[in-house]
Design a protein around this motif. Structure first.
Motif, PDB file in Angstrom:
ATOM      1  N   LEU A 170      50.236  37.271  43.207  1.00 19.66           N
ATOM      2  CA  LEU A 170      51.084  37.662  42.079  1.00 19.66           C
ATOM      3  C   LEU A 170      50.538  37.102  40.763  1.00 19.66           C
ATOM      4  CD1 LEU A 170      54.682  37.295  43.548  1.00 19.66           C
ATOM      5  CD2 LEU A 170      53.537  39.411  42.920  1.00 19.66           C
ATOM      6  N   THR A 171      50.048  35.867  40.817  1.00 19.97           N
ATOM      7  CA  THR A 171      49.480  35.261  39.612  1.00 19.97           C
ATOM      8  C   THR A 171      48.273  36.058  39.138  1.00 19.97           C
ATOM      9  OG1 THR A 171      50.223  33.098  40.363  1.00 19.97           O
ATOM     10  CG2 THR A 171      48.566  33.127  38.636  1.00 19.97           C
ATOM     11  N   VAL A 172      47.425  36.468  40.064  1.00 16.52           N
ATOM     12  CA  VAL A 172      46.242  37.261  39.724  1.00 16.52           C
ATOM     13  C   VAL A 172      46.678  38.612  39.154  1.00 16.52           C
ATOM     14  CG1 VAL A 172      44.248  38.476  40.714  1.00 16.52           C
ATOM     15  CG2 VAL A 172      44.711  36.098  41.305  1.00 16.52           C
ATOM     16  N   GLU A 173      47.655  39.261  39.759  1.00 17.54           N
ATOM     17  CA  GLU A 173      48.160  40.553  39.284  1.00 17.54           C
ATOM     18  C   GLU A 173      48.750  40.411  37.891  1.00 17.54           C
ATOM     19  OE1 GLU A 173      50.924  42.356  42.009  1.00 17.54           O
ATOM     20  OE2 GLU A 173      49.471  42.332  43.643  1.00 17.54           O
ATOM     21  N   ASP A 176      45.994  39.889  35.424  1.00 17.17           N
ATOM     22  CA  ASP A 176      45.309  41.148  35.164  1.00 17.17           C
ATOM     23  C   ASP A 176      46.171  42.080  34.305  1.00 17.17           C
ATOM     24  OD1 ASP A 176      43.112  40.354  36.558  1.00 17.17           O
ATOM     25  OD2 ASP A 176      43.616  41.449  38.404  1.00 17.17           O
ATOM     26  N   HIS A 177      47.484  42.069  34.506  1.00 16.65           N
ATOM     27  CA  HIS A 177      48.396  42.954  33.793  1.00 16.65           C
ATOM     28  C   HIS A 177      48.560  42.525  32.338  1.00 16.65           C
ATOM     29  CE1 HIS A 177      51.585  45.731  33.112  1.00 16.65           C
ATOM     30  NE2 HIS A 177      52.472  44.776  32.880  1.00 16.65           N
ATOM     31  N   PHE A 178      48.670  41.237  32.099  1.00 20.54           N
ATOM     32  CA  PHE A 178      48.916  40.755  30.746  1.00 20.54           C
ATOM     33  C   PHE A 178      47.624  40.535  29.953  1.00 20.54           C
ATOM     34  CE2 PHE A 178      52.930  39.321  32.731  1.00 20.54           C
ATOM     35  CZ  PHE A 178      53.783  40.089  31.955  1.00 20.54           C
ATOM     36  N   VAL A 179      46.622  40.240  30.615  1.00 24.21           N
ATOM     37  CA  VAL A 179      45.344  40.051  29.940  1.00 24.21           C
ATOM     38  C   VAL A 179      44.476  41.256  30.294  1.00 24.21           C
ATOM     39  CG1 VAL A 179      43.330  38.582  29.610  1.00 24.21           C
ATOM     40  CG2 VAL A 179      45.561  37.578  30.132  1.00 24.21           C
ATOM     41  N   LYS A 180      44.509  42.241  29.387  1.00 22.27           N
ATOM     42  CA  LYS A 180      43.767  43.469  29.693  1.00 22.27           C
ATOM     43  C   LYS A 180      42.340  43.296  29.255  1.00 22.27           C
ATOM     44  CE  LYS A 180      47.571  46.410  29.727  1.00 22.27           C
ATOM     45  NZ  LYS A 180      47.969  47.555  30.223  1.00 22.27           N
ATOM     46  N   LYS A 181      41.512  43.789  30.011  1.00 20.85           N
ATOM     47  CA  LYS A 181      40.104  43.739  29.684  1.00 20.85           C
ATOM     48  C   LYS A 181      39.793  44.883  28.704  1.00 20.85           C
ATOM     49  CE  LYS A 181      38.784  41.768  34.048  1.00 20.85           C
ATOM     50  NZ  LYS A 181      38.052  41.878  35.237  1.00 20.85           N
ATOM     51  N   PRO A 182      39.035  44.527  27.678  1.00 20.70           N
ATOM     52  CA  PRO A 182      38.688  45.630  26.767  1.00 20.70           C
ATOM     53  C   PRO A 182      37.769  46.650  27.455  1.00 20.70           C
ATOM     54  CG  PRO A 182      37.693  43.525  26.086  1.00 20.70           C
ATOM     55  CD  PRO A 182      38.521  43.287  27.288  1.00 20.70           C
ATOM     56  N   SER A 183      38.032  47.910  27.146  1.00 18.46           N
ATOM     57  CA  SER A 183      37.220  48.926  27.792  1.00 18.46           C
ATOM     58  C   SER A 183      35.907  49.111  27.023  1.00 18.46           C
ATOM     59  CB  SER A 183      37.945  50.229  27.919  1.00 18.46           C
ATOM     60  OG  SER A 183      38.683  50.567  26.830  1.00 18.46           O
ATOM     61  N   ALA A 184      34.915  49.372  27.681  1.00 11.13           N
ATOM     62  CA  ALA A 184      33.596  49.466  27.094  1.00 11.13           C
ATOM     63  C   ALA A 184      33.182  50.841  26.715  1.00 11.13           C
ATOM     64  CB  ALA A 184      32.575  48.872  28.026  1.00 11.13           C
TER      65      ALA A 184
END
Length: 184
Positions: A170-173, A176-184
């Motif tokens: 859940l912590t990983v999810e 991942d949900h709150f810290v979005k990776k910028p799209s390239a």
């Protein structure tokens, strides 16, 4: 019969509580057999007399008396009992008349004491066996309880592991949900 414990000794006055002869508690019911002939003066003297008959001192003293008796009469120092020593035979008969019943009585009473002691020892062994059975039953119960506690501990540990893994996922999810990776 259960062994006397501090709890049972309070309710049972015959059971000694922490006394120096506690190990003899099974023999106390047979204490009246301790003195062979009873406990009065005659009884004590009779028992001492019966015990004395089998000693080397008695046999040596009797042999010495017989040798002096025969020697004094044969040598002519005295003539109160000449050959065939009828008075000496009479003395031996009198001694036998008193010695035999005393010795038989002592043997009979000793046999009664031996039987009573054997019965008390058997009762003691039985009490020890019962106490041992109780200890074994308690040990089995404690072992079963320990096994059950270990199984509970194992289940709790497995549950804790599963919950820890779920929290990590859940912590990983969430990360991942709150810290979005910028799209390239």
């Amino acid at each position: 019969m259960t062994p006397a414990t501090p709890e049972t000794s309070a309710s049972d006055p015959a059971a000694p509580a922490k006394s120096k002869d506690h190990h003899l508690r099974f023999h106390k019911t047979h204490a009246h057999l301790n003195s062979t002939f009873g406990s009065d003066t005659f009884a004590l003297k009779a028992e001492a007399f019966a015990r004395f008959f089998g000693t080397p001192t008695f046999l040596g003293a009797q042999t010495l008396i017989v040798l002096l008796w025969v020697g004094a009469n044969v040598a002519g120092f005295t003539h109160f009992d000449v050959y065939p020593f009828i008075l000496l035979n009479l003395a031996f008969s009198l001694q036998s008349a008193y010695a035999a019943p005393l010795i038989l009585l002592a043997q009979t009473r000793q046999a009664a004491r031996d039987k009573a002691n054997a019965d008390a020892d058997a009762e003691h062994r039985e009490a020890l066996a019962m106490a041992n059975e109780h200890r074994l039953a308690d040990a089995a119960k404690n072992s079963a309880m320990m096994l059950e506690l270990l199984e509970q501990n194992t289940r709790l540990t497995e549950l804790t592991k599963a919950l820890t893994e779920r929290i990590e996922n859940l912590t990983v999810e969430m990360h991942d949900h709150f810290v979005k990776k910028p799209s390239a």
